[in-house]
Design a protein around this motif. Structure first.
Motif, mmCIF file in Angstrom:
data_model
loop_
_atom_site.group_PDB
_atom_site.id
_atom_site.type_symbol
_atom_site.label_atom_id
_atom_site.label_comp_id
_atom_site.label_asym_id
_atom_site.label_seq_id
_atom_site.Cartn_x
_atom_site.Cartn_y
_atom_site.Cartn_z
ATOM 1 N N CYS A 152 -30.757 14.631 -67.437
ATOM 2 C CA CYS A 152 -29.356 15.050 -67.600
ATOM 3 C C CYS A 152 -29.188 16.558 -67.661
ATOM 4 O O CYS A 152 -28.054 17.042 -67.743
ATOM 5 C CB CYS A 152 -28.743 14.403 -68.835
ATOM 6 S SG CYS A 152 -29.332 15.112 -70.385
ATOM 7 N N CYS A 171 -33.575 18.806 -69.632
ATOM 8 C CA CYS A 171 -33.950 17.388 -69.611
ATOM 9 C C CYS A 171 -34.077 16.953 -68.153
ATOM 10 O O CYS A 171 -33.246 17.297 -67.317
ATOM 11 C CB CYS A 171 -32.884 16.557 -70.328
ATOM 12 S SG CYS A 171 -32.993 14.770 -70.042
ATOM 13 N N HIS A 185 -32.570 10.637 -73.626
ATOM 14 C CA HIS A 185 -33.362 10.094 -72.517
ATOM 15 C C HIS A 185 -34.847 9.919 -72.828
ATOM 16 O O HIS A 185 -35.616 9.518 -71.962
ATOM 17 C CB HIS A 185 -33.164 10.969 -71.274
ATOM 18 C CG HIS A 185 -31.783 10.859 -70.705
ATOM 19 N ND1 HIS A 185 -30.850 11.865 -70.798
ATOM 20 C CD2 HIS A 185 -31.160 9.819 -70.106
ATOM 21 C CE1 HIS A 185 -29.714 11.457 -70.257
ATOM 22 N NE2 HIS A 185 -29.873 10.217 -69.824
ATOM 23 N N CYS A 235 -34.307 14.966 -73.171
ATOM 24 C CA CYS A 235 -33.506 15.148 -74.376
ATOM 25 C C CYS A 235 -33.663 13.897 -75.253
ATOM 26 O O CYS A 235 -34.272 12.913 -74.838
ATOM 27 C CB CYS A 235 -32.039 15.364 -74.011
ATOM 28 S SG CYS A 235 -31.254 13.892 -73.348
#
Ligand SMILES: [Zn+2]
Ligand SMILES: [Zn+2]
Length: 213
Positions: free
Chosen positions: A100, A97, A119, A116
Motif C-alpha cells: 500500500c 509498504c 499488510h 505496514c
C-alpha cells in the motif's frame, strides 16, 4: 535501499514554548529529513540546500555548524522529528509498504520486503493468491528465501516453480493451506490439508471479514 524522506513542512511550535533562534527555526522552517542509514541523515532546507548530518557524532555539513561549531537547526530538526515519530532513530530507515506504499520504519539491516501493520501476515490470517484469486489460511511465515526452499514433489525451489517465476527469488516463503479440506466419514483426509509454500509477495492479506471474530 530505497528510503523515503519525511514530508517537507513546518512543524507546529508547542504552545507555551518560548523558542528562540535555532530551536524555533528548526520547527518553523519547512525541512524534510531523509534517513540514509548508519546514523546519517540528509536534510533539505527551505532554500533547497541539502546537508548531511551525522546525528550521533553531532555533525552537519552546513556553514552554521562547520564555521561556528554550534548545534545547528538541521541537527535539532532531526532530533525533533525522531521524538515526534516523523523520522526513524539511527539504525532504522523509512521504506514503503510493499502493498500500500504507507511508509514504515524498519531496521536498516532487514532485507525486506516490508509491510505496514495492516499488510503484515501472521499464522491464522486469510490471504489471497494473486495468481489464482484463491483464498488460503496462513500456517507459517518463514525467514527462509524462496530460492532456498525446495519443493520436493516438483524437484525445484519455490522461486523456480513455474507460476512463481515473476516473483523475486529473494523474498521469504509463506506456508498456507486451502480451506476446502476433504472431510470423509472417518474425518478429515490428511492429504487434503497439505501445506503449500508461496513467495511472500504472491500473497496479499485480506481484511478480516466483518462479523467474524
Ligand atoms: Zn546544519
Ligand atoms: Zn500496507
Amino acid at each position: 535501499m530505497n528510503t523515503t524522506a519525511s514530508p517537507k513542512t513546518p512543524l507546529p511550535v508547542p504552545s507555551g514554548d518560548r523558542l528562540e533562534g535555532r530551536s524555533r527555526r528548526a520547527r518553523t522552517e519547512p525541512m524534510s529529513v531523509l534517513p540514509l542509514g548508519d546514523g546519517l541523515y540528509e536534510v533539505e532546507s527551505a532554500s533547497e540546500q541539502t546537508y548531511l548530518v551525522d546525528l550521533e557524532g553531532g555533525r552537519c555539513t552546513c556553514p552554521d555548524h562547520v564555521f561556528r561549531g554550534v548545534r545547528c537547526k538541521h541537527i535539532r530538526r532531526i532530533a525533533i522529528e525522531i521524538t515526534d515519530g516523523r523520522t526513524p532513530p539511527p539504525g532504522e530507515i523509512t521504506v514503503p509498504c510493499h502493498d500500500c506504499k504507507t511508509t514504515v520504519f524498519v531496521d536498516e539491516t532487514d532485507p525486506g520486503p516490508f509491510y505496514c501493520e495492516t499488510h503484515t501476515i501472521w499464522p491464522g490470517d486469510t490471504v489471497v493468491d494473486r495468481e489464482t484469486g484463491d483464498r488460503l489460511t496462513v500456517v507459517d511465515v518463514s525467514v527462509l528465501r524462496a530460492d532456498a526452499v525446495r519443493i520436493g514433489a516438483a524437484d525445484c525451489t519455490v522461486a523456480e516453480y513455474g507460476t512463481n517465476e515473476s516473483y523475486n527469488p529473494d523474498v521469504p516463503v509463506v506456508g498456507a493451506v486451502y480451506p476446502h479440506a476433504t472431510v470423509a466419514r472417518h474425518g478429515v483426509v490428511p492429504e487434503s490439508l497439505k501445506v503449500y509454500v508461496f513467495p511472500r509477495t504472491r500473497l496479499e492479506k485480506q481484511p478480516a471479514r466483518l462479523g467474524s471474530s
